[in-house]
Motif scaffolding. Sequence first.
Motif, short mmCIF file in Angstrom:
data_model
loop_
_atom_site.label_atom_id
_atom_site.label_comp_id
_atom_site.label_asym_id
_atom_site.label_seq_id
_atom_site.Cartn_x
_atom_site.Cartn_y
_atom_site.Cartn_z
N ASP A 17 -2.31 2.85 -3.77
CA ASP A 17 -1.26 2.97 -2.74
C ASP A 17 -0.13 1.95 -2.88
O ASP A 17 0.35 1.37 -1.88
N LYS A 59 -13.52 2.91 -2.48
CA LYS A 59 -12.28 3.65 -2.26
C LYS A 59 -12.44 5.15 -2.52
O LYS A 59 -12.91 5.55 -3.58
N CYS A 108 -4.69 -2.22 0.81
CA CYS A 108 -5.39 -0.94 0.67
C CYS A 108 -6.76 -1.24 0.08
O CYS A 108 -7.78 -0.95 0.69
N HIS A 158 -0.60 5.38 5.49
CA HIS A 158 -1.03 6.57 4.76
C HIS A 158 -0.22 7.80 5.15
O HIS A 158 -0.03 8.70 4.35
N GLN A 210 3.26 2.42 -0.70
CA GLN A 210 3.33 2.31 0.77
C GLN A 210 2.99 0.94 1.33
O GLN A 210 3.17 0.69 2.52
N GLU A 269 -1.11 -1.29 5.74
CA GLU A 269 -1.42 -1.87 4.43
C GLU A 269 -0.34 -2.86 3.99
O GLU A 269 0.85 -2.57 4.05
N ARG A 311 -8.05 -5.58 7.31
CA ARG A 311 -8.59 -4.41 6.63
C ARG A 311 -8.63 -4.67 5.13
O ARG A 311 -7.90 -5.52 4.61
MN MN Z 1 -4.65 3.08 1.04
#
Ligand code: MN
Length: 346
Positions: A317, A139, A110, A280, A320, A306, A134
């Motif tokens: 995050d 952020k 993330c 997400h 997740q 992620e 990524r």
């Molecule tokens: Mn994220």
Amino acid sequence: MATNGSPELLIVMGPEATPDQTDHVVARLEEAGVDARVSRGREATVIGAIGDRELLATLPVEGYPGVEQVVPIIKPYRLVARELAADPTVIDVDGHRVGDTYFGLIAGPCSVESREQTLTTARVVADAGATMLRGGAFKPRTSPYTFQGLGIEALELLQEAKAETGLPIVTELMDPRHVEDVVNAADVIQIGARNSQNFLLLSEVGRAEKPVLLKRGLSTSVEELLMAAEYVAKEGNDRIILCERGIKTFETSTRFTLDLGAVAVLKNETHLPVIVDPSHAAGRRDLVLPLARAAAAVGADGIIVETHPRPEEALSDAAQQIPTSQFAAFAAEVAAIVALMGKEIG
Ligand code: MN
Ligand code: PEP
């Protein structure tokens, strides 16, 4: 540009039309002050004529040599409309591809948090055959009291990860003041859900020389997403990847509601690649694989996922992100559905 609601024209050249005939049509349009966008496909060439309705009406377009068909464009979006391209758009960054038969597997943390975390993750996703890396440098956090990203330092770490793995970098641009830094560091500029309708930022990346990954806003419709993409394309940048990342609904069992129907609709409406962000949408790691598989099955052109070496310690995050130790197995599961769809990881 066009007056409101004016149907502009899609000019389809016949299969026998010569390149000279296409150039002739373009020259006539441009002489008249009409913007002409040419798409030369495998089987046909189409020209989008975007300009003033009255001006267009004065041109005998049907009679130009090589023209087979002239169709009015009645949708509010034009450049991103499916009809405007002869073939589906493929975004190709140094041979790493997203679109058409190439399924983009974009993965990484993330947020970029440290050198060790970034390089470890980059190696894992590269070994698993990912298309791009990524990682967030700037952020968009709901709370101003939480980690806001390492900024420029993160861009440098992403560059280092790229130098080592060869993976192109996807990172988010939030602020027009960071355009130069982010455009230089990124191979693909991400516009996040919260900036999905930041029209000045969209125009800014429309003038950049890098592809754009445009996320759907938390409460934007499919048409609004396509109009946001139109802002980018209007400035001359038609290398755009659209991303469904879940929308706000009454449902609370997932972080957002992944709108897979929108992916199917978008695939009909636009020539641009459409990817899905299952991370997400889910908000919890156990749901990321099923949503990723569903995305591949519905016809998405890729996913952005992620992953983190120690998700429980992640600065954003945490719930997740998939542990990097499980990423190769995850990628293999997704690749099986990708193969069923007649595609390959790009
Ligand atoms: Mn994220
Ligand atoms: C992200 O991808 O890091 C992100 C913040 O996503 P979104 O804009 O979709 O919330």
